[in-house]
Design a protein around this motif. Structure first.
Motif, PDB file in Angstrom:
ATOM      1  N   ARG A  66       2.125  10.064  -0.266  1.00 45.52           N
ATOM      2  CA  ARG A  66       1.311   8.846  -0.182  1.00 45.52           C
ATOM      3  C   ARG A  66       0.963   8.552   1.270  1.00 45.52           C
ATOM      4  NH1 ARG A  66       1.050   6.311  -4.855  1.00 45.52           N
ATOM      5  NH2 ARG A  66       2.602   6.716  -6.440  1.00 45.52           N
ATOM      6  N   GLY A  67      -0.235   8.034   1.448  1.00 48.67           N
ATOM      7  CA  GLY A  67      -0.651   7.691   2.793  1.00 48.67           C
ATOM      8  C   GLY A  67      -1.912   6.854   2.769  1.00 48.67           C
ATOM      9  N   LYS A  68      -2.546   6.770   3.946  1.00 52.55           N
ATOM     10  CA  LYS A  68      -3.763   5.983   4.097  1.00 52.55           C
ATOM     11  C   LYS A  68      -4.780   6.767   4.909  1.00 52.55           C
ATOM     12  CE  LYS A  68      -1.483   1.733   3.575  1.00 52.55           C
ATOM     13  NZ  LYS A  68      -1.017   0.549   3.678  1.00 52.55           N
ATOM     14  N   ASP A  97       2.994   8.394   4.713  1.00 50.86           N
ATOM     15  CA  ASP A  97       4.071   7.419   4.905  1.00 50.86           C
ATOM     16  C   ASP A  97       5.122   7.905   5.890  1.00 50.86           C
ATOM     17  OD1 ASP A  97       2.768   5.814   3.086  1.00 50.86           O
ATOM     18  OD2 ASP A  97       4.200   6.137   1.455  1.00 50.86           O
ATOM     19  N   GLY A 117      -7.699   2.747   6.065  1.00 50.03           N
ATOM     20  CA  GLY A 117      -6.589   2.111   5.368  1.00 50.03           C
ATOM     21  C   GLY A 117      -6.590   2.317   3.862  1.00 50.03           C
ATOM     22  N   ALA A 119      -5.700   3.544   0.446  1.00 47.38           N
ATOM     23  CA  ALA A 119      -4.490   4.204  -0.053  1.00 47.38           C
ATOM     24  C   ALA A 119      -4.867   5.480  -0.803  1.00 47.38           C
ATOM     25  CB  ALA A 119      -3.714   3.269  -0.971  1.00 47.38           C
ATOM     26  N   GLU A 121      -3.088   9.472  -2.396  1.00 49.81           N
ATOM     27  CA  GLU A 121      -1.899  10.255  -2.731  1.00 49.81           C
ATOM     28  C   GLU A 121      -2.303  11.709  -2.903  1.00 49.81           C
ATOM     29  OE1 GLU A 121      -1.694   9.332  -7.505  1.00 49.81           O
ATOM     30  OE2 GLU A 121      -0.576   8.052  -6.132  1.00 49.81           O
ATOM     31  N   ARG A 138      -7.687   8.731  -4.453  1.00 54.70           N
ATOM     32  CA  ARG A 138      -7.425   7.309  -4.255  1.00 54.70           C
ATOM     33  C   ARG A 138      -6.169   6.908  -5.014  1.00 54.70           C
ATOM     34  NH1 ARG A 138     -13.490   4.758  -4.603  1.00 54.70           N
ATOM     35  NH2 ARG A 138     -14.212   6.727  -5.452  1.00 54.70           N
ATOM     36  N   SER A 139      -5.477   5.937  -4.458  1.00 51.80           N
ATOM     37  CA  SER A 139      -4.238   5.471  -5.070  1.00 51.80           C
ATOM     38  C   SER A 139      -4.274   3.954  -5.163  1.00 51.80           C
ATOM     39  CB  SER A 139      -3.039   5.917  -4.226  1.00 51.80           C
ATOM     40  OG  SER A 139      -1.857   5.359  -4.711  1.00 51.80           O
ATOM     41  N   GLU A 140      -3.606   3.416  -6.159  1.00 51.63           N
ATOM     42  CA  GLU A 140      -3.525   1.956  -6.322  1.00 51.63           C
ATOM     43  C   GLU A 140      -2.477   1.331  -5.426  1.00 51.63           C
ATOM     44  OE1 GLU A 140      -5.730   0.236  -8.184  1.00 51.63           O
ATOM     45  OE2 GLU A 140      -6.684   2.182  -8.478  1.00 51.63           O
ATOM     46  N   VAL A 141      -1.543   2.138  -4.937  1.00 47.03           N
ATOM     47  CA  VAL A 141      -0.422   1.606  -4.146  1.00 47.03           C
ATOM     48  C   VAL A 141      -0.790   1.538  -2.686  1.00 47.03           C
ATOM     49  CG1 VAL A 141       1.986   1.949  -3.516  1.00 47.03           C
ATOM     50  CG2 VAL A 141       1.199   2.514  -5.799  1.00 47.03           C
TER      51      VAL A 141
END
Length: 141
Positions: A66-68, A97, A117, A119, A121, A138-141
């Motif tokens: 996970r990251g941005k 992360d 920024g 999010a 994964e 894209r990730s929801e977290v």
């Protein structure tokens, strides 16, 4: 260039040395980075010595994946002809992360939808039987 890259038309990473180890983890569905046994920092691209403390001791450690989005650019006119059909596309720098930054792409996102920024994964993209490139979604977290 090996036979697989000739078939695909795009250059592929060499699957040897420390880079080869990095990509072998990806073929198993795992994103792993070197972590220095001296100072505990993660690093990428793989190398023999820690750039922070100089230690030659390290281990492969799993990443959350996970990251941005840290940054990106939009390529309108590729320099390599094999990428001409992909344009426009956006090489993206993702900050994971664990603090590692890596160059990749976001698979489900047009260049004009990217944002600093955002999010993301990891999602591995199969290129050959031996090579799965770490890309992102894209990730929801």
């Amino acid at each position: 260039m090996d036979a697989a890259s000739a078939d695909r038309g795009k250059p592929l990473p060499a699957l040897e040395g420390l880079a080869g180890e990095f990509y072998r983890w990806g073929a198993q569905g795992e994103l792993r980075f070197q972590r220095c046994s001296g100072c505990g920092r993660y690093r990428h691209v793989p190398r023999e010595l820690c750039a922070h403390c100089g230690s030659p001791k390290w281990v492969w450690e799993g990443s959350s994946g996970r990251g941005k989005v840290f940054s990106w650019t939009v390529v309108e006119r590729p320099l390599h002809p094999a990428f001409a059909g992909d344009a426009p596309y956006a090489p993206v720098i993702v900050e994971l992360d664990e603090g590692v930054r890596m160059l990749s792409r976001v698979l489900d996102c047009a260049p004009d939808e990217l944002s600093i920024g955002m999010a993301v994964e990891v999602a591995f993209s199969r290129v050959t039987d031996e090579l799965y490139l770490p890309c992102f979604r894209r990730s929801e977290v």
